[in-house]
Enzyme design. Structure first.
Site, PDB file in Angstrom:
ATOM      1  N   VAL A   5     -13.611  -4.483 131.617  1.00  0.00           N
ATOM      2  CA  VAL A   5     -13.667  -5.812 130.989  1.00  0.00           C
ATOM      3  C   VAL A   5     -13.789  -6.901 132.050  1.00  0.00           C
ATOM      4  O   VAL A   5     -14.509  -7.882 131.861  1.00  0.00           O
ATOM      5  CB  VAL A   5     -12.433  -6.043 130.098  1.00  0.00           C
ATOM      6  CG1 VAL A   5     -12.472  -7.441 129.482  1.00  0.00           C
ATOM      7  CG2 VAL A   5     -12.373  -4.996 128.986  1.00  0.00           C
ATOM      8  N   ALA A  64     -19.080 -26.035 126.875  1.00  0.00           N
ATOM      9  CA  ALA A  64     -17.744 -26.468 127.291  1.00  0.00           C
ATOM     10  C   ALA A  64     -17.696 -27.932 127.721  1.00  0.00           C
ATOM     11  O   ALA A  64     -16.631 -28.551 127.716  1.00  0.00           O
ATOM     12  CB  ALA A  64     -17.260 -25.586 128.442  1.00  0.00           C
ATOM     13  N   ARG A  76     -10.060  -3.114 144.198  1.00  0.00           N
ATOM     14  CA  ARG A  76     -11.339  -2.648 144.768  1.00  0.00           C
ATOM     15  C   ARG A  76     -12.468  -3.450 144.138  1.00  0.00           C
ATOM     16  O   ARG A  76     -12.332  -4.012 143.051  1.00  0.00           O
ATOM     17  CB  ARG A  76     -11.516  -1.155 144.509  1.00  0.00           C
ATOM     18  CG  ARG A  76     -11.550  -0.766 143.056  1.00  0.00           C
ATOM     19  CD  ARG A  76     -11.632   0.754 142.883  1.00  0.00           C
ATOM     20  NE  ARG A  76     -10.421   1.404 143.353  1.00  0.00           N
ATOM     21  CZ  ARG A  76      -9.338   1.586 142.570  1.00  0.00           C
ATOM     22  NH1 ARG A  76      -9.339   1.157 141.320  1.00  0.00           N
ATOM     23  NH2 ARG A  76      -8.278   2.197 143.040  1.00  0.00           N
ATOM     24  N   LYS A  91      -3.492  -6.610 124.537  1.00  0.00           N
ATOM     25  CA  LYS A  91      -2.814  -6.580 123.232  1.00  0.00           C
ATOM     26  C   LYS A  91      -1.377  -6.071 123.360  1.00  0.00           C
ATOM     27  O   LYS A  91      -0.482  -6.553 122.662  1.00  0.00           O
ATOM     28  CB  LYS A  91      -3.589  -5.745 122.223  1.00  0.00           C
ATOM     29  CG  LYS A  91      -3.704  -4.249 122.518  1.00  0.00           C
ATOM     30  CD  LYS A  91      -4.963  -3.936 123.262  1.00  0.00           C
ATOM     31  CE  LYS A  91      -5.167  -2.460 123.519  1.00  0.00           C
ATOM     32  NZ  LYS A  91      -6.426  -2.218 124.258  1.00  0.00           N
ATOM     33  N   GLU A 126      -7.950 -13.971 122.330  1.00  0.00           N
ATOM     34  CA  GLU A 126      -8.920 -13.489 121.346  1.00  0.00           C
ATOM     35  C   GLU A 126      -9.352 -12.051 121.625  1.00  0.00           C
ATOM     36  O   GLU A 126      -9.518 -11.244 120.701  1.00  0.00           O
ATOM     37  CB  GLU A 126     -10.153 -14.404 121.338  1.00  0.00           C
ATOM     38  CG  GLU A 126     -11.237 -13.998 120.346  1.00  0.00           C
ATOM     39  CD  GLU A 126     -10.797 -14.107 118.910  1.00  0.00           C
ATOM     40  OE1 GLU A 126     -10.709 -13.062 118.230  1.00  0.00           O
ATOM     41  OE2 GLU A 126     -10.529 -15.230 118.446  1.00  0.00           O
ATOM     42  N   VAL A 147      -7.622  -8.271 120.289  1.00  0.00           N
ATOM     43  CA  VAL A 147      -7.784  -7.566 119.004  1.00  0.00           C
ATOM     44  C   VAL A 147      -9.264  -7.442 118.672  1.00  0.00           C
ATOM     45  O   VAL A 147      -9.986  -8.444 118.623  1.00  0.00           O
ATOM     46  CB  VAL A 147      -7.054  -8.300 117.860  1.00  0.00           C
ATOM     47  CG1 VAL A 147      -7.248  -7.541 116.543  1.00  0.00           C
ATOM     48  CG2 VAL A 147      -5.576  -8.459 118.175  1.00  0.00           C
ATOM     49  N   GLU A 173      -8.944   8.307 126.260  1.00  0.00           N
ATOM     50  CA  GLU A 173      -8.371   8.535 127.586  1.00  0.00           C
ATOM     51  C   GLU A 173      -7.969  10.010 127.738  1.00  0.00           C
ATOM     52  O   GLU A 173      -7.898  10.762 126.760  1.00  0.00           O
ATOM     53  CB  GLU A 173      -7.135   7.649 127.767  1.00  0.00           C
ATOM     54  CG  GLU A 173      -7.393   6.165 127.631  1.00  0.00           C
ATOM     55  CD  GLU A 173      -8.179   5.586 128.795  1.00  0.00           C
ATOM     56  OE1 GLU A 173      -8.224   6.235 129.862  1.00  0.00           O
ATOM     57  OE2 GLU A 173      -8.752   4.503 128.633  1.00  0.00           O
ATOM     58  N   LYS A 175      -2.273  -4.290 117.918  1.00  0.00           N
ATOM     59  CA  LYS A 175      -3.217  -5.266 117.370  1.00  0.00           C
ATOM     60  C   LYS A 175      -2.767  -5.776 116.001  1.00  0.00           C
ATOM     61  O   LYS A 175      -2.888  -6.967 115.700  1.00  0.00           O
ATOM     62  CB  LYS A 175      -4.608  -4.641 117.280  1.00  0.00           C
ATOM     63  CG  LYS A 175      -5.174  -4.228 118.635  1.00  0.00           C
ATOM     64  CD  LYS A 175      -6.396  -3.337 118.492  1.00  0.00           C
ATOM     65  CE  LYS A 175      -6.901  -2.843 119.835  1.00  0.00           C
ATOM     66  NZ  LYS A 175      -8.016  -1.882 119.704  1.00  0.00           N
TER      67      LYS A 175
END
Length: 434
Positions: free
Chosen positions: A14, A33, A46, A103, A127, A130, A188, A203
């Site tokens: 992410v 913005a 890293r 979350k 935001e 979830v 995972e 969530k």
């Protein structure tokens, strides 16, 4: 106007997605913005091969980011509980606004984090915590703010939805599909959080607080996973006109709020029944708007980055606003959160799917239905599959009943000599559009 300087903590999936979306769409973002938003400092153990870090400062200590006087907004994308909590609280103590996709952090520590943020006059935006790229938090907190929310129901874990889709479409068993999900990177190595519903419960805790104006109470969310669902349950559900989905459900009742994650039979014609693969979807029913549906990618680098960057834009827009006039963290003003209780599992009301193995002999069904009658439980549908040998499965759909009463009835049925082993049960929800 001088640019807003962002400190990015974490450069994983992410984090790298956020870095690249912010760089690629910089002009469009600044037009929305009203000023430039620049990543000035990255804290990561890293580098990431997909990110060009030549024009940003880099540190291996993420706490350097939250203490840097040049940073206006800290983006926390390291995940987990303890270090993330310390990082966010340090950022707030240093007067930094925070954007997070975490979350677990919000569900477990959100009440403390929001109280600290309010005291310091800073914002915490979440935001991306979830349903990935689906703007469900903004929808409930702002778009539906005129409504008394009646219920929220969602597929909010893509791994579980992928497994159930494969089981339905190809008749595969749980363990086989889970192994493929791990090979594809959907699950995972330790899949517990996904398949046992913990991720979805994090969530749902957030969605329930936003919908009903209650404090975050993860410890009171009922959680049940999908690891015990058998291929025959999927087939029987289909035969009865239902599909099995791993749902998070938050519902307002006269007695309190239901917060529950569990496998659920929903009608095959229902919108949520037709959300397949790794996709997420959330239905929200408000008293004024009626049912609404939000669908999209619930995970992934750029879908989640979409929500992270949207939060950065929102925070940037509100930087000069009076803190008392900002959108409240949990949709309702902090002093007006409700103390309505979260109900225990025994007090929820729902319908049930039951599968039991019985001896194939006269009178067995009569004994079972007699017990249901004694507990005032009505049967909606019943299937008895003849196997041509001594034992046969019986499948029952009941009407809505309090769970505690169903527990007592099933305990009595399992004591019958001709009922073999334990009874498989799943809850049934109609999710009416009316």
């Amino acid at each position: 106007m001088k640019p807003v300087k962002v400190g990015l903590c974490g450069l994983g999936t992410v984090g790298s997605g956020t870095f690249n979306v912010l760089k690629r769409n910089a002009e469009e973002i600044s037009r929305r913005a009203g000023r430039q938003i620049q990543i000035d400092l990255v804290g990561a153990r890293r580098d990431h091969a997909d990110c060009n870090l030549t024009q940003v400062r880099l540190t291996r200590d993420i706490f350097d980011v939250v203490k840097d006087p040049e940073i206006d907004i800290v983006v926390e994308l390291i995940g987990g509980y303890e270090t993330a909590y310390e990082l966010v609280m340090t950022a707030i103590a240093n007067g930094k606004h925070v954007v997070t996709a975490n979350k677990a952090l919000i569900a477990v520590h959100g009440n403390e984090i929001f109280a600290a943020a309010q005291e310091k006059g800073v914002m915490v935006a979440f935001e991306a915590s979830v349903a990935g790229g689906i703007p469900i938090i903004k929808a409930i907190r702002e778009g539906l703010s005129a409504n008394a929310i009646e219920w929220v129901a969602g597929i909010i874990n893509g791994t579980g939805n992928f497994i159930l889709t494969e089981m339905r479409d190809k008749g595969r068993d749980f363990a086989d599909v889970l192994q493929e999900a791990q090979a594809l990177g959907y699950a995972e190595a330790d899949p517990t959080f996904d398949v046992e519903g913990i991720d979805a419960a994090h969530k749902l805790t957030i969605l329930g607080s936003l919908a009903f104006g209650i404090p975050l109470q993860f410890d009171k969310a009922y959680t049940e996973g999908i690891s015990r669902i058998a291929p025959e349950d999927v087939s029987y559900a289909e035969a009865l006109g239902y599909r099995i989905k791993h749902l998070g459900i938050a519902r307002r009742t006269e007695q309190g709020v239901e917060l529950r994650v569990h496998p659920t039979l929903v009608p095959a014609k229902c919108l949520l029944a037709n959300v397949n693969g790794v996709m997420n979807a959330v239905m929200v029913k408000g008293d004024a708007v009626g049912p609404t549906l939000y669908y999209g990618a619930g995970a992934g680098a750029e879908p989640t980055a979409s929500a992270v960057v949207a939060d950065l834009i929102d925070v940037t827009r509100a930087l000069t606003a009076d803190p008392d006039n900002r959108v409240p963290h949990l949709a309702f003003q902090p002093s007006h959160l409700s103390d309505v209780p979260v109900l225990a599992a025994e007090d929820i009301h729902t319908a049930y799917y039951l599968r039991m193995q019985v001896r194939e002999k006269p009178g067995v069904l009569a004994q079972i239905t007699r017990i249901f009658s004694e507990y005032d439980i009505s049967i909606e549908a019943l299937l008895q599959k003849e196997h041509g040998h001594a034992n046969a499965p019986v499948i029952i759909l009941t009407q809505r009943v309090r769970e505690g009463l169903m527990n007592e009835a099933l305990a009595a049925i399992e004591q019958l000599e001709d009922v073999l082993g334990s009874i498989t049960r799943m809850r049934v929800e109609q999710l009416d559009l009316a």
